[in-house]
Motif scaffolding. Structure first.
Motif, short mmCIF file in Angstrom:
data_model
loop_
_atom_site.label_atom_id
_atom_site.label_comp_id
_atom_site.label_asym_id
_atom_site.label_seq_id
_atom_site.Cartn_x
_atom_site.Cartn_y
_atom_site.Cartn_z
N UNK A 178 43.42 40.98 70.88
CA UNK A 178 43.28 39.52 70.97
C UNK A 178 42.98 38.91 69.60
N UNK A 179 42.21 39.57 68.79
CA UNK A 179 41.83 39.05 67.48
C UNK A 179 43.00 38.96 66.51
N UNK A 180 44.12 39.64 66.82
CA UNK A 180 45.30 39.66 65.95
C UNK A 180 46.37 38.66 66.42
N UNK A 181 46.14 38.03 67.57
CA UNK A 181 47.18 37.22 68.23
C UNK A 181 47.05 35.74 67.91
N UNK A 182 48.19 35.12 67.53
CA UNK A 182 48.25 33.67 67.37
C UNK A 182 48.61 33.01 68.70
N UNK A 183 49.62 33.56 69.40
CA UNK A 183 50.04 32.98 70.67
C UNK A 183 50.77 34.02 71.51
#
Length: 191
Positions: A178-183
């Motif tokens: 989740x911490x690596x995700x923009x969308x």
């Protein structure tokens, strides 16, 4: 007698050392007897601003004088609300300039994003209608292309994940934290 764990060149690891002469910062390894000088490092607080979604909070991080801080490093940020885990996104130097890295002592403020608990943004597609959705999860939570999400009683399948680094995951089974995700992009599949 003062004792401290210090890296010993002869032993090749941190070992217990005894202080022999305080005025010269001279220590002796208790394992092999090698002498070394060791200046104790001073821990300082660096002003920090940590953001979680649209909300930012002031706090501080602890680092040693002379340490180099870099964009992408993770630190524990002490705030009035408690401790948060943050990833450095920007560094403001005392001369007012922004930098990718800087030495403690030259840094005015570090800007971080909360990676302990993050807001994941989603685009949910149902035929020609796209709806934005936000979900707060632990930063280590993984999402996978092809995974089914149940949102408000509806079933959506992830078909694409856009990363903060700029990349896009499209292949079935590809995952990101989740911490690596923009969308996340997901398609409606029914109830």
């Amino acid at each position: 007698m003062k004792r401290e764990y210090i890296y010993c060149d002869t032993c090749g690891e941190e070992t217990l050392h005894e202080l022999i002469r305080e005025e010269k910062h001279l220590y002796r390894c208790t394992e092999c007897g090698t002498f070394t000088t060791h200046l104790p490092r001073k821990e300082v607080e660096v002003r920090a601003i940590i953001s979680s979604g649209a909300e930012s909070v002031r706090g501080s991080i602890k680092a040693y004088e002379g340490d180099e801080l870099e964009k992408g490093d993770e630190y524990i940020v002490e705030t009035e609300e408690g401790h948060k885990i943050g990833e450095i996104t920007s560094i403001e130097l005392k001369n007012g300039k922004r930098a990718e890295s800087g030495k403690v002592g030259e840094i005015e403020t570090v800007w971080l994003r909360d990676v302990g608990e993050v807001e994941v943004r989603m685009s949910l597609h149902k035929r020609s209608v796209t709806t934005s959705y936000k979900m707060v999860v632990d930063g280590e939570t993984e999402f996978e292309v092809g995974e089914v999400l149940y949102i408000n009683g509806k079933r959506f399948r992830i078909h694409r994940i856009k990363l903060i680094s700029g990349g896009v995951l499209r292949g079935e089974g590809k995952r990101a934290r989740a911490r690596e995700i923009r969308r996340i992009y997901a398609k409606y599949e029914g109830r």
